[in-house]
Design an enzyme around this catalytic site. Structure first.
Site, PDB file in Angstrom:
ATOM      1  N   LYS A  13       8.100  39.214   9.326  1.00 24.94           N
ATOM      2  CA  LYS A  13       9.680  39.668   9.399  1.00 24.94           C
ATOM      3  C   LYS A  13      10.247  39.128  10.364  1.00 24.94           C
ATOM      4  CE  LYS A  13       9.158  44.316   9.108  1.00 24.94           C
ATOM      5  NZ  LYS A  13       7.489  44.716   9.303  1.00 24.94           N
ATOM      6  N   ARG A  88      12.374  52.757   7.209  1.00 24.00           N
ATOM      7  CA  ARG A  88      10.885  52.988   7.059  1.00 24.00           C
ATOM      8  C   ARG A  88      10.436  53.905   6.140  1.00 24.00           C
ATOM      9  NH1 ARG A  88       9.784  49.466  11.375  1.00 24.00           N
ATOM     10  NH2 ARG A  88       7.769  49.595  12.416  1.00 24.00           N
ATOM     11  N   ARG A 127      -1.071  38.074  17.901  1.00 20.41           N
ATOM     12  CA  ARG A 127       0.171  38.044  18.398  1.00 20.41           C
ATOM     13  C   ARG A 127       0.001  38.626  19.684  1.00 20.41           C
ATOM     14  NH1 ARG A 127       4.852  41.030  15.359  1.00 20.41           N
ATOM     15  NH2 ARG A 127       3.629  43.136  15.878  1.00 20.41           N
ATOM     16  N   ARG A 160       0.953  43.551  22.616  1.00 17.59           N
ATOM     17  CA  ARG A 160       1.547  44.858  22.194  1.00 17.59           C
ATOM     18  C   ARG A 160       0.672  45.945  22.327  1.00 17.59           C
ATOM     19  NH1 ARG A 160       6.183  44.267  17.742  1.00 17.59           N
ATOM     20  NH2 ARG A 160       5.301  46.274  17.206  1.00 17.59           N
ATOM     21  N   ARG A 171      -0.788  51.837  11.839  1.00 19.94           N
ATOM     22  CA  ARG A 171       0.471  51.214  11.299  1.00 19.94           C
ATOM     23  C   ARG A 171       0.455  50.930   9.805  1.00 19.94           C
ATOM     24  NH1 ARG A 171       1.419  46.696  15.165  1.00 19.94           N
ATOM     25  NH2 ARG A 171       3.544  46.698  14.188  1.00 19.94           N
TER      26      ARG A 171
END
Ligand code: AMP
Length: 212
Positions: A13, A88, A127, A160, A171
């Site tokens: 995204k 969300r 990431r 992260r 998640r």
């Protein structure tokens, strides 16, 4: 143009948002980024957010919506905005409808970004982000020139906490239960369009122009 972007964590995204922002000259508003900016402040709210976000859970609708309502009235949103990470859940979809109405705005599209689950798990584990400017790297495909140092601002490049494998799983579960109903909400209003983000990025703008 006013858009919302919906998709599982790791569907890209952020990348799609940057492309849309630059091509259509609209503001990119990531509620995750707004919350991470709050985390940097030494406040009881920051402590609360750290705990919730560290566990991969959703922050309360009230806190996120307040941050968003302050953001969408800023100067750079006059030409439109793209919401990345909001709504969300269904309650947030309703809150957004109210916010838009209050500001005399109309949602043009809800863009649903899809990719296969294996790609998601791989991307998130790979990431890394800059602690200071938020620039995103991939350890295997696009690492910073110097390990652990941001190319853009020389800040520290980290993983992260919510990109650790256990939290990724949490998640994904939160996404499936809370966010998927939002797809139906926008589909029912004929606003939902789907974008398959597993292909080549060089064709992205052309594909997006066709559906937006
Ligand atoms: P993101 O950068 O969009 O993956 O968001 C990172 C984390 O911020 C999420 O796992 C949530 O804890 C929190 N967050 C971001 N956007 C929202 C939202 N709209 N509602 C609740 N929590 C959010």
């Amino acid at each position: 143009m006013h858009l919302v972007l919906i998709g599982p964590p790791g569907s890209g995204k952020g990348t799609i948002s940057s492309l849309i922002k630059d091509h259509w000259h609209i503001a990119h508003i990531s509620t995750g980024d707004l919350l991470r900016a709050e985390l940097k402040k030494a406040s009881p709210l920051a402590d609360e957010l750290r705990e919730i976000m560290g566990a991969g859970q959703l922050v309360s609708d009230e806190i996120v919506t307040k941050l968003l309502s302050e953001r969408i009235v800023q100067e750079d949103c006059r030409n439109g905005f793209l919401l990345d990470g909001y709504p969300r859940n269904l309650a947030q979809a309703d809150l957004l409808a109210g916010l838009l109405e209050e500001n005399d705005l109309k949602l043009d599209r809800a863009l649903y970004v899809t990719v296969p689950t294996e790609t998601i798990v791989e991307r998130l584990g790979d990431r890394r982000v800059c602690k200071d400017c938020g620039a995103t790297y991939s350890i295997s495909k696009l690492p910073p020139a110097v390990e652990g140092v941001c190319d853009k601002c020389q800040g520290e490049v980290i993983q992260r906490v919510d990109d650790q494998p256990d939290t990724i799983r949490d998640r994904m579960e939160v996404y499936a239960s809370a966010t998927e109903p939002v797809l139906k909400y926008y589909r029912d209003q004929n606003l939902l369009v789907e974008y398959d983000n597993s292909g080549d990025l060089s064709e992205a703008i052309q594909k997006l122009e066709a559906i937006l």
